[in-house]
Design a protein around this motif. Structure first.
Motif, PDB file in Angstrom:
ATOM      1  N   THR A 133       8.431  -8.808   8.256  1.00  0.00           N
ATOM      2  CA  THR A 133       8.723  -8.906   6.826  1.00  0.00           C
ATOM      3  C   THR A 133       9.481  -7.658   6.403  1.00  0.00           C
ATOM      4  OG1 THR A 133       6.768  -7.773   5.918  1.00  0.00           O
ATOM      5  CG2 THR A 133       6.508 -10.090   6.543  1.00  0.00           C
ATOM      6  N   GLU A 134      10.359  -7.834   5.436  1.00  0.00           N
ATOM      7  CA  GLU A 134      11.206  -6.725   4.999  1.00  0.00           C
ATOM      8  C   GLU A 134      11.213  -6.653   3.474  1.00  0.00           C
ATOM      9  OE1 GLU A 134      15.763  -6.410   5.648  1.00  0.00           O
ATOM     10  OE2 GLU A 134      14.822  -5.613   7.471  1.00  0.00           O
ATOM     11  N   LYS A 135      10.521  -5.648   2.934  1.00  0.00           N
ATOM     12  CA  LYS A 135      10.510  -5.356   1.504  1.00  0.00           C
ATOM     13  C   LYS A 135      10.157  -6.585   0.663  1.00  0.00           C
ATOM     14  CE  LYS A 135      13.868  -1.603   2.016  1.00  0.00           C
ATOM     15  NZ  LYS A 135      15.182  -1.061   1.636  1.00  0.00           N
ATOM     16  N   VAL A 136       9.076  -7.251   1.061  1.00  0.00           N
ATOM     17  CA  VAL A 136       8.634  -8.463   0.359  1.00  0.00           C
ATOM     18  C   VAL A 136       7.914  -8.078  -0.935  1.00  0.00           C
ATOM     19  CG1 VAL A 136       7.019 -10.416   0.460  1.00  0.00           C
ATOM     20  CG2 VAL A 136       8.485  -9.886   2.424  1.00  0.00           C
ATOM     21  N   GLU A 137       8.327  -8.722  -2.027  1.00  0.00           N
ATOM     22  CA  GLU A 137       7.710  -8.491  -3.332  1.00  0.00           C
ATOM     23  C   GLU A 137       7.264  -9.820  -3.944  1.00  0.00           C
ATOM     24  OE1 GLU A 137       9.857  -6.042  -6.032  1.00  0.00           O
ATOM     25  OE2 GLU A 137      10.417  -4.561  -4.507  1.00  0.00           O
ATOM     26  N   VAL A 138       6.099  -9.780  -4.584  1.00  0.00           N
ATOM     27  CA  VAL A 138       5.560 -10.948  -5.283  1.00  0.00           C
ATOM     28  C   VAL A 138       4.912 -10.475  -6.567  1.00  0.00           C
ATOM     29  CG1 VAL A 138       3.816 -12.781  -5.247  1.00  0.00           C
ATOM     30  CG2 VAL A 138       5.150 -12.312  -3.186  1.00  0.00           C
ATOM     31  N   SER A 139       5.196 -11.172  -7.657  1.00  0.00           N
ATOM     32  CA  SER A 139       4.556 -10.892  -8.944  1.00  0.00           C
ATOM     33  C   SER A 139       3.971 -12.173  -9.516  1.00  0.00           C
ATOM     34  CB  SER A 139       5.559 -10.305  -9.947  1.00  0.00           C
ATOM     35  OG  SER A 139       6.017  -9.041  -9.508  1.00  0.00           O
ATOM     36  N   PHE A 140       2.824 -12.050 -10.168  1.00  0.00           N
ATOM     37  CA  PHE A 140       2.250 -13.147 -10.936  1.00  0.00           C
ATOM     38  C   PHE A 140       2.203 -12.690 -12.379  1.00  0.00           C
ATOM     39  CE2 PHE A 140      -0.292 -14.079  -6.875  1.00  0.00           C
ATOM     40  CZ  PHE A 140       0.697 -14.929  -6.394  1.00  0.00           C
ATOM     41  N   GLY A 141       3.056 -13.262 -13.215  1.00  0.00           N
ATOM     42  CA  GLY A 141       3.167 -12.793 -14.594  1.00  0.00           C
ATOM     43  C   GLY A 141       3.663 -11.354 -14.600  1.00  0.00           C
ATOM     44  N   ASN A 142       2.935 -10.489 -15.262  1.00  0.00           N
ATOM     45  CA  ASN A 142       3.321  -9.081 -15.327  1.00  0.00           C
ATOM     46  C   ASN A 142       2.689  -8.232 -14.222  1.00  0.00           C
ATOM     47  OD1 ASN A 142       4.887  -9.439 -17.676  1.00  0.00           O
ATOM     48  ND2 ASN A 142       3.065  -9.308 -18.981  1.00  0.00           N
ATOM     49  N   SER A 143       1.929  -8.882 -13.340  1.00  0.00           N
ATOM     50  CA  SER A 143       1.241  -8.149 -12.270  1.00  0.00           C
ATOM     51  C   SER A 143       2.052  -8.180 -10.979  1.00  0.00           C
ATOM     52  CB  SER A 143      -0.143  -8.750 -12.014  1.00  0.00           C
ATOM     53  OG  SER A 143      -0.945  -8.682 -13.164  1.00  0.00           O
ATOM     54  N   ARG A 144       2.371  -7.004 -10.465  1.00  0.00           N
ATOM     55  CA  ARG A 144       3.058  -6.918  -9.169  1.00  0.00           C
ATOM     56  C   ARG A 144       2.002  -6.904  -8.071  1.00  0.00           C
ATOM     57  NH1 ARG A 144       6.626  -2.030  -8.535  1.00  0.00           N
ATOM     58  NH2 ARG A 144       7.499  -3.222  -6.801  1.00  0.00           N
ATOM     59  N   ILE A 145       1.968  -7.971  -7.286  1.00  0.00           N
ATOM     60  CA  ILE A 145       0.941  -8.117  -6.260  1.00  0.00           C
ATOM     61  C   ILE A 145       1.394  -7.475  -4.948  1.00  0.00           C
ATOM     62  CG2 ILE A 145      -0.559  -9.736  -5.052  1.00  0.00           C
ATOM     63  CD1 ILE A 145      -0.872  -9.668  -8.108  1.00  0.00           C
ATOM     64  N   LEU A 146       2.633  -7.704  -4.565  1.00  0.00           N
ATOM     65  CA  LEU A 146       3.222  -7.071  -3.383  1.00  0.00           C
ATOM     66  C   LEU A 146       4.416  -6.237  -3.830  1.00  0.00           C
ATOM     67  CD1 LEU A 146       3.211 -10.002  -0.760  1.00  0.00           C
ATOM     68  CD2 LEU A 146       1.451  -8.264  -1.165  1.00  0.00           C
ATOM     69  N   LYS A 147       4.465  -4.988  -3.372  1.00  0.00           N
ATOM     70  CA  LYS A 147       5.454  -4.039  -3.866  1.00  0.00           C
ATOM     71  C   LYS A 147       6.361  -3.542  -2.739  1.00  0.00           C
ATOM     72  CE  LYS A 147       1.880  -2.580  -7.138  1.00  0.00           C
ATOM     73  NZ  LYS A 147       0.975  -1.486  -7.557  1.00  0.00           N
ATOM     74  N   GLY A 148       7.051  -4.495  -2.104  1.00  0.00           N
ATOM     75  CA  GLY A 148       7.990  -4.111  -1.063  1.00  0.00           C
ATOM     76  C   GLY A 148       7.330  -3.906   0.291  1.00  0.00           C
ATOM     77  N   ILE A 149       6.707  -4.978   0.814  1.00  0.00           N
ATOM     78  CA  ILE A 149       5.921  -4.881   2.042  1.00  0.00           C
ATOM     79  C   ILE A 149       6.784  -5.168   3.270  1.00  0.00           C
ATOM     80  CG2 ILE A 149       3.974  -5.815   3.336  1.00  0.00           C
ATOM     81  CD1 ILE A 149       3.138  -4.229   0.917  1.00  0.00           C
TER      82      ILE A 149
END
Length: 258
Positions: A11-27
């Motif tokens: 994985t390369e810099k994976v980001e995921v957000s739910f609404g205003n919450s950043r769950i993954l911050k560049g994994i």
């Protein structure tokens, strides 16, 4: 072939957000061929969210995931299912399926639409059930099995997919220690590439070649279990005091001080 392309999963810099919450911050993580990689960290750190991105139940907001050098988003669903199988924590079915029928579902990525099951499919299913010690339960209803038995059947379904990579998404959370060790010993002996989210640090130390530590949606550390599982680092990540010991086989054991 470059070193990066030679990784089964990356994985390369994976980001995921739910609404205003950043769950993954560049994994960014990677697993080499036949490597058992563990992902550890406190509850809510993003472990399962990351794995769901790899096995395509979640789509990252940005970043990329590669299977054997090919970007996941460029692969058809059936193609990625021929490369990665999943053993997840919860497995519910709305209908009564036999154990054989559940394991046969693992053959679907290899079949055309409406193609019937063949003799080879049945042989693969029987072999998968034998590998996990569930061959005597072939005709039992899946819903009548214990939690440990169900997880072994789900592992057999993953084996029937015949993939080079396996994702374990917290599959042992509700199993007793006997069934935890049983399932992970089976997986360890498969000689496939494994990425697993693991809560129990002693289980991680016993089975993993390498660990990634997640906290607050970021990678807080990585290395071998011996490099990662130190008293100072465990205190930093989990806010608990520990002592680290070693058994007669050279395996680490974490003792939690109360």
């Amino acid at each position: 072939m470059t070193e990066r392309a030679n990784k089964d999963i990356r994985t390369e810099k994976v980001e995921v957000s739910f609404g205003n919450s950043r769950i993954l911050k560049g994994i960014s993580i990677e697993a080499g061929k036949k490597e058992f990689v563990g992902i550890i960290g406190p509850n809510g750190s993003g472990k399962s969210t990351l794995l769901k991105c790899i096995y395509r139940t979640l789509k990252p907001d940005c970043g990329a995931i590669y299977l054997n050098g090919e970007e996941l988003s460029s692969l058809k669903t059936k193609e990625s299912a021929r490369r990665v199988a999943v053993v997840a924590q919860h497995n519910y079915y709305n209908f009564e399926f036999s154990v054989r029928e559940v394991v046969m579902m693992g053959r679907s990525p290899h079949k055309r639409t409406l193609e019937r099951d063949h003799a080879r499919d049945y042989r693969i299913v029987e072999e998968a059930l034998k590998t996990v010690g569930m061959e005597r339960f072939t005709d039992r209803s899946f819903s009548t099995l214990s939690g440990g038995e169900q997880q072994r059947v789900i592992l057999a379904r993953a084996l029937a997919q015949q993939t080079p990579c396996l994702i374990l998404d917290e599959p042992t959370n509700h199993l007793d220690i006997t069934h935890q060790l049983q399932l992970l010993r089976i997986v360890r002996n498969l000689e496939v590439t494994v990425i697993s989210a693991i809560h129990d640090l002693n289980i991680a130390a016993a089975f993993c070649d390498r660990l990634y530590v997640m906290k607050d949606g970021e990678i807080a550390g990585c290395g071998t279990p011996r490099e990662v599982l130190t008293t100072d680092f465990i205190r930093e990540i989990y806010q608990v005091e520990t002592e680290i010991t070693e058994d007669s086989k050279g395996k680490l054991h974490i003792l939690f001080l109360v």
